[in-house]
Write a protein that holds these residues in place. Structure first.
Motif, PDB file in Angstrom:
ATOM      1  N   ARG A  67      -4.663   1.106 -14.933  1.00 50.56           N
ATOM      2  CA  ARG A  67      -5.698   1.887 -15.608  1.00 50.56           C
ATOM      3  C   ARG A  67      -6.143   3.101 -14.802  1.00 50.56           C
ATOM      4  O   ARG A  67      -6.706   4.048 -15.351  1.00 50.56           O
ATOM      5  CB  ARG A  67      -6.921   0.991 -15.880  1.00 50.56           C
ATOM      6  CG  ARG A  67      -6.608  -0.314 -16.564  1.00 50.56           C
ATOM      7  CD  ARG A  67      -6.122  -0.130 -17.983  1.00 50.56           C
ATOM      8  NE  ARG A  67      -7.115   0.497 -18.830  1.00 50.56           N
ATOM      9  CZ  ARG A  67      -7.008   0.570 -20.162  1.00 50.56           C
ATOM     10  NH1 ARG A  67      -5.987   0.026 -20.759  1.00 50.56           N
ATOM     11  NH2 ARG A  67      -7.944   1.173 -20.871  1.00 50.56           N
ATOM     12  N   GLN A  68      -5.920   3.067 -13.500  1.00 53.09           N
ATOM     13  CA  GLN A  68      -6.355   4.178 -12.652  1.00 53.09           C
ATOM     14  C   GLN A  68      -5.375   5.349 -12.693  1.00 53.09           C
ATOM     15  O   GLN A  68      -5.656   6.416 -12.144  1.00 53.09           O
ATOM     16  CB  GLN A  68      -6.518   3.693 -11.201  1.00 53.09           C
ATOM     17  CG  GLN A  68      -5.255   3.685 -10.351  1.00 53.09           C
ATOM     18  CD  GLN A  68      -4.195   2.657 -10.788  1.00 53.09           C
ATOM     19  OE1 GLN A  68      -4.451   1.793 -11.612  1.00 53.09           O
ATOM     20  NE2 GLN A  68      -3.004   2.751 -10.232  1.00 53.09           N
ATOM     21  N   ALA A  69      -4.225   5.159 -13.356  1.00 55.22           N
ATOM     22  CA  ALA A  69      -3.153   6.152 -13.311  1.00 55.22           C
ATOM     23  C   ALA A  69      -2.829   6.701 -14.694  1.00 55.22           C
ATOM     24  O   ALA A  69      -3.050   6.042 -15.713  1.00 55.22           O
ATOM     25  CB  ALA A  69      -1.894   5.529 -12.700  1.00 55.22           C
ATOM     26  N   PRO A 100      -5.230   1.886  -5.848  1.00 53.59           N
ATOM     27  CA  PRO A 100      -6.083   3.021  -6.220  1.00 53.59           C
ATOM     28  C   PRO A 100      -5.508   4.373  -5.821  1.00 53.59           C
ATOM     29  O   PRO A 100      -5.846   5.393  -6.431  1.00 53.59           O
ATOM     30  CB  PRO A 100      -7.400   2.730  -5.485  1.00 53.59           C
ATOM     31  CG  PRO A 100      -7.038   1.777  -4.389  1.00 53.59           C
ATOM     32  CD  PRO A 100      -5.908   0.962  -4.922  1.00 53.59           C
ATOM     33  N   GLU A 101      -4.639   4.401  -4.810  1.00 56.47           N
ATOM     34  CA  GLU A 101      -4.054   5.685  -4.390  1.00 56.47           C
ATOM     35  C   GLU A 101      -3.076   6.241  -5.425  1.00 56.47           C
ATOM     36  O   GLU A 101      -2.809   7.440  -5.461  1.00 56.47           O
ATOM     37  CB  GLU A 101      -3.299   5.534  -3.060  1.00 56.47           C
ATOM     38  CG  GLU A 101      -4.142   5.020  -1.902  1.00 56.47           C
ATOM     39  CD  GLU A 101      -3.977   3.523  -1.709  1.00 56.47           C
ATOM     40  OE1 GLU A 101      -4.051   3.087  -0.553  1.00 56.47           O
ATOM     41  OE2 GLU A 101      -3.753   2.796  -2.715  1.00 56.47           O
ATOM     42  N   ILE A 102      -2.500   5.355  -6.250  1.00 52.96           N
ATOM     43  CA  ILE A 102      -1.503   5.775  -7.231  1.00 52.96           C
ATOM     44  C   ILE A 102      -2.214   6.302  -8.464  1.00 52.96           C
ATOM     45  O   ILE A 102      -2.909   5.574  -9.171  1.00 52.96           O
ATOM     46  CB  ILE A 102      -0.573   4.600  -7.606  1.00 52.96           C
ATOM     47  CG1 ILE A 102       0.146   4.069  -6.362  1.00 52.96           C
ATOM     48  CG2 ILE A 102       0.428   5.027  -8.670  1.00 52.96           C
ATOM     49  CD1 ILE A 102       1.020   5.077  -5.649  1.00 52.96           C
ATOM     50  N   ARG A 103      -2.035   7.588  -8.770  1.00 55.79           N
ATOM     51  CA  ARG A 103      -2.746   8.216  -9.874  1.00 55.79           C
ATOM     52  C   ARG A 103      -1.829   8.648 -11.015  1.00 55.79           C
ATOM     53  O   ARG A 103      -2.306   9.035 -12.080  1.00 55.79           O
ATOM     54  CB  ARG A 103      -3.526   9.421  -9.350  1.00 55.79           C
ATOM     55  CG  ARG A 103      -4.502   9.083  -8.212  1.00 55.79           C
ATOM     56  CD  ARG A 103      -5.481   7.977  -8.593  1.00 55.79           C
ATOM     57  NE  ARG A 103      -6.249   8.319  -9.771  1.00 55.79           N
ATOM     58  CZ  ARG A 103      -7.346   9.059  -9.770  1.00 55.79           C
ATOM     59  NH1 ARG A 103      -7.815   9.536  -8.619  1.00 55.79           N
ATOM     60  NH2 ARG A 103      -7.986   9.331 -10.885  1.00 55.79           N
ATOM     61  N   ILE A 104      -0.512   8.601 -10.786  1.00 56.36           N
ATOM     62  CA  ILE A 104       0.474   8.958 -11.814  1.00 56.36           C
ATOM     63  C   ILE A 104       1.628   7.975 -11.682  1.00 56.36           C
ATOM     64  O   ILE A 104       2.030   7.633 -10.562  1.00 56.36           O
ATOM     65  CB  ILE A 104       1.010  10.393 -11.619  1.00 56.36           C
ATOM     66  CG1 ILE A 104      -0.115  11.430 -11.704  1.00 56.36           C
ATOM     67  CG2 ILE A 104       2.104  10.724 -12.649  1.00 56.36           C
ATOM     68  CD1 ILE A 104       0.292  12.804 -11.187  1.00 56.36           C
ATOM     69  N   ILE A 105       2.161   7.506 -12.808  1.00 60.96           N
ATOM     70  CA  ILE A 105       3.322   6.614 -12.785  1.00 60.96           C
ATOM     71  C   ILE A 105       4.348   7.101 -13.802  1.00 60.96           C
ATOM     72  O   ILE A 105       4.002   7.384 -14.955  1.00 60.96           O
ATOM     73  CB  ILE A 105       2.931   5.157 -13.114  1.00 60.96           C
ATOM     74  CG1 ILE A 105       1.965   4.609 -12.065  1.00 60.96           C
ATOM     75  CG2 ILE A 105       4.180   4.262 -13.196  1.00 60.96           C
ATOM     76  CD1 ILE A 105       1.416   3.223 -12.397  1.00 60.96           C
ATOM     77  N   ASP A 142       4.952  -1.957 -21.133  1.00 64.14           N
ATOM     78  CA  ASP A 142       3.684  -2.332 -21.772  1.00 64.14           C
ATOM     79  C   ASP A 142       2.683  -2.823 -20.724  1.00 64.14           C
ATOM     80  O   ASP A 142       1.476  -2.536 -20.820  1.00 64.14           O
ATOM     81  CB  ASP A 142       3.920  -3.429 -22.812  1.00 64.14           C
ATOM     82  CG  ASP A 142       4.651  -2.915 -24.051  1.00 64.14           C
ATOM     83  OD1 ASP A 142       4.740  -1.678 -24.223  1.00 64.14           O
ATOM     84  OD2 ASP A 142       5.144  -3.750 -24.835  1.00 64.14           O
ATOM     85  N   TRP A 143       3.173  -3.583 -19.742  1.00 65.82           N
ATOM     86  CA  TRP A 143       2.283  -4.076 -18.683  1.00 65.82           C
ATOM     87  C   TRP A 143       1.669  -2.912 -17.906  1.00 65.82           C
ATOM     88  O   TRP A 143       0.467  -2.912 -17.610  1.00 65.82           O
ATOM     89  CB  TRP A 143       3.052  -5.002 -17.744  1.00 65.82           C
ATOM     90  CG  TRP A 143       2.186  -5.641 -16.698  1.00 65.82           C
ATOM     91  CD1 TRP A 143       1.530  -6.825 -16.778  1.00 65.82           C
ATOM     92  CD2 TRP A 143       1.844  -5.080 -15.402  1.00 65.82           C
ATOM     93  NE1 TRP A 143       0.804  -7.060 -15.625  1.00 65.82           N
ATOM     94  CE2 TRP A 143       0.978  -6.003 -14.766  1.00 65.82           C
ATOM     95  CE3 TRP A 143       2.187  -3.908 -14.739  1.00 65.82           C
ATOM     96  CZ2 TRP A 143       0.467  -5.771 -13.499  1.00 65.82           C
ATOM     97  CZ3 TRP A 143       1.653  -3.667 -13.471  1.00 65.82           C
ATOM     98  CH2 TRP A 143       0.814  -4.604 -12.862  1.00 65.82           C
ATOM     99  N   LEU A 144       2.488  -1.916 -17.580  1.00 64.45           N
ATOM    100  CA  LEU A 144       1.980  -0.755 -16.856  1.00 64.45           C
ATOM    101  C   LEU A 144       0.911  -0.031 -17.660  1.00 64.45           C
ATOM    102  O   LEU A 144      -0.144   0.338 -17.133  1.00 64.45           O
ATOM    103  CB  LEU A 144       3.123   0.216 -16.536  1.00 64.45           C
ATOM    104  CG  LEU A 144       4.111  -0.204 -15.454  1.00 64.45           C
ATOM    105  CD1 LEU A 144       5.314   0.729 -15.435  1.00 64.45           C
ATOM    106  CD2 LEU A 144       3.444  -0.225 -14.087  1.00 64.45           C
ATOM    107  N   GLU A 145       1.188   0.185 -18.937  1.00 66.15           N
ATOM    108  CA  GLU A 145       0.233   0.905 -19.772  1.00 66.15           C
ATOM    109  C   GLU A 145      -1.088   0.145 -19.883  1.00 66.15           C
ATOM    110  O   GLU A 145      -2.163   0.750 -19.973  1.00 66.15           O
ATOM    111  CB  GLU A 145       0.833   1.128 -21.163  1.00 66.15           C
ATOM    112  CG  GLU A 145       1.989   2.121 -21.164  1.00 66.15           C
ATOM    113  CD  GLU A 145       2.734   2.169 -22.477  1.00 66.15           C
ATOM    114  OE1 GLU A 145       3.747   2.894 -22.548  1.00 66.15           O
ATOM    115  OE2 GLU A 145       2.334   1.481 -23.433  1.00 66.15           O
TER     116      GLU A 145
END
Length: 565
Positions: A304-306, A282-287, A297-300
């Motif tokens: 969802r929180q980023a 949850p701390e990660i807001r940008i990737i 594709d997996w990241l996208e």
């Protein structure tokens, strides 16, 4: 502790550079503050840079990060030598809260101070370009000159470009405004309003093996300049260039009076695979991510929180219809296919050539003649081993070599790959490109095996000369390729205004960056910061472009406070 770098000092030193960068992204004209030539850094810089790089071998790079629970490393140069550098391994439950602790002061510093601190980081990296070049060379397999330019000044330009866009987007809205609404005979309604660019949270940079700095600096500096802490997770085979970057950033932040933990390193143990774990915290807001389509594709789908910015894989295509400079076309394509052994996300893969041939200034050329002449041009370019090594570099990993070898079984080999010995690095795996003839018949089901080959990315020194029934069919195959598989780059050669327009329409409709009739010293797989967009974000190859306003604007939000006047 008092800041050693004050805001007035930073402004005096770097505000002119920021202003020039802002002008450059507006005019799109050529500009760079980072010299491309090794001699520009002083007579002693080459020897000092090499010595600094060699001094890192077998050492432990202690960044002073909180939560260090051990050490990890294990990089082996694609040229053979083991680097032997150890990096801090982080307890994320300790490191991530420490990174958030400095956000308030960094936010309150404002867009200009953040931009100037970022430019100071880039300036210090620039001063060590020779050292960084060796670090990039021995983690990516790039030849030295390419590692120097692409991993040094060109990467630094991309970082500065992101800083300029970040500053521009954050300052579009005024910091404060007085608002008054007339009420006729009654007193007006008066409010005082403030508008603050507020960072989203910790940004995760997932580095790539082939271009750790060039592909990494845009996201790193876009996030940092918009107020976000940045956690750098390098590719396990290319840690050193980004670890050195983190080291410099932490030093500058501390000297400027900010928390050094605004930038930190997340090196992983062998097989640990922490990117997936980090991506959904949850701390990660940008990737920011560069790499395979599958993980992108997996990241996208899952982070969802980023806000997720990806550069994945595509099938880059060149339509060859006609040319008024046959020799120049062959020379340009030969260089594009050879540079860094085709290990660039922008390297052409599919060459679409009408089976009845093309018209040229050297007379009509059949499909077979075009393919044979291009093969001869590549062989001529790479015939001398010293020149071949300088252009090809080394294969970055065994998977590239395996794909190269497997490609010869896909069709008729028009250009055979050969092994090149590197006398300076006997352990390097160096191979010249292979080109395979395939059939792109309109009735594609008749050539299903061929289509399966050319409609898949074959990353590395592999290209396909695809025979098509007509230029019109080539244009339609281009459209289908970009729409279904994506493309970072598209090229075309034609003397026909109608064909040029048809190719341009495809690229405009399918959002692909197009280069037309390149025959000189500019190549389809090279882009210039401040002027060229790398990727478009509009086709499956990438969901973002390096660099535009959209790349930075959603890394922060504007929060308004209204007060009764």
């Amino acid at each position: 502790m008092a800041a050693e770098l004050t805001a007035p000092q930073l402004s005096e030193k770097h505000r002119p550079t920021l202003d020039q960068a802002l002008d450059a992204i507006r005019t799109r004209a050529y500009w760079s503050p980072h010299p491309e030539h090794p001699k520009a850094y002083g007579e002693t810089a080459p020897a000092e840079g090499l010595a600094a790089f060699q001094a890192l071998h077998g050492t432990r790079l202690d960044l002073g990060q909180p939560g260090t629970d051990g050490w990890t490393g294990g990089e082996v140069s694609p040229y053979g030598p083991e680097l032997g550098v150890e990096y801090p391994h982080a307890d994320l439950d300790v490191l991530l809260p420490a990174m958030r602790a400095g956000m308030t002061a960094w936010r309150e510093a404002g867009p200009e101070t953040r931009a100037l601190v970022c430019i100071e980081i880039l300036a210090r990296i620039s001063a060590r370009t020779h050292e960084f070049a060796h670090a990039v060379m021995h983690t990516s397999g790039q030849a030295f000159m390419m590692a120097f330019q692409a991993g040094g000044p060109h990467a630094q330009d991309r970082g500065l470009e992101a800083v300029a866009y970040a500053y521009h987007e954050q300052t579009r809205t005024p910091a404060a405004a007085d608002w008054s609404k007339p009420q006729g005979k009654r007193d007006p309604l008066n409010l005082g309003k403030t508008f603050t660019a507020v960072p989203r949270g910790i940004a995760l940079l997932i580095g790539c093996n082939t271009f750790p700095t060039w592909n990494g600096y845009s996201g790193l500096f876009a996030s940092l300049a918009t107020g976000n802490p940045v956690l750098v997770k390098p590719h396990p085979r290319a840690v050193l260039p980004l670890a050195l970057t983190v080291q410099v950033a932490r030093e500058v932040l501390a000297e400027a009076g900010f928390d050094a933990n605004l930038v930190a390193l997340a090196a992983e143990r062998p097989g640990e695979g922490i990117a997936k774990t980090l991506a959904v915290r949850p701390e990660i807001r940008i990737i920011d991510y560069t790499g395979s389509t599958a993980f992108g594709d997996w990241l996208e789908a899952n982070a969802r929180q980023a806000q997720v910015y990806t550069e994945k894989a595509g099938v880059n295509t060149v339509v060859i219809d006609s040319t008024d400079d046959y020799k120049g076309m062959l020379s340009n394509l030969a260089f594009s296919l050879s540079l860094y052994s085709g290990q660039m996300c922008t390297t052409p893969q599919n060459l679409l050539i009408p089976r009845d041939g093309i018209t040229t200034d050297a007379g009509p050329k059949s499909y077979d003649e075009v393919v044979a002449d291009l093969a001869a041009s590549v062989n001529g370019l790479l015939g001398d081993d010293a020149r071949a090594n300088a252009l090809l570099g080394a294969l970055v990993n065994p998977d590239v070599k395996a794909r190269l070898e497997a490609a010869t079984g896909l069709g008729e080999v028009a250009l055979e790959s050969r092994e090149v010995a590197n006398p300076d690095f006997p352990g390097a795996v160096v191979r010249t490109p292979v080109m395979v003839k395939l059939d792109g018949a309109r009735k594609y089901w008749e050539r299903a095996d061929d289509e399966a080959a050319y409609l898949s990315e074959c990353f590395g020194p592999v290209s396909f000369a695809v025979a098509v029934d007509s230029t019109g069919d080539a244009v339609e195959l281009l459209r289908r390729t970009v729409r279904d598989k994506g493309a970072m780059t598209v090229g075309a050669y034609t003397t026909s205004a109608e064909t040029e327009r048809a190719v341009e329409d495809v690229c405009l409709e399918e959002s692909a960056q197009l280069s037309l009739n390149l025959t000189g010293g500019v190549y389809v797989n090279q882009t210039a910061a401040f002027s060229d967009f790398h990727g478009s974000g509009g086709n499956p190859a990438a969901n973002a472009a390096l660099c535009d306003g959209a790349f930075v604007a959603n890394r922060f939000r504007v929060v308004e406070v209204r007060r009764q006047a």
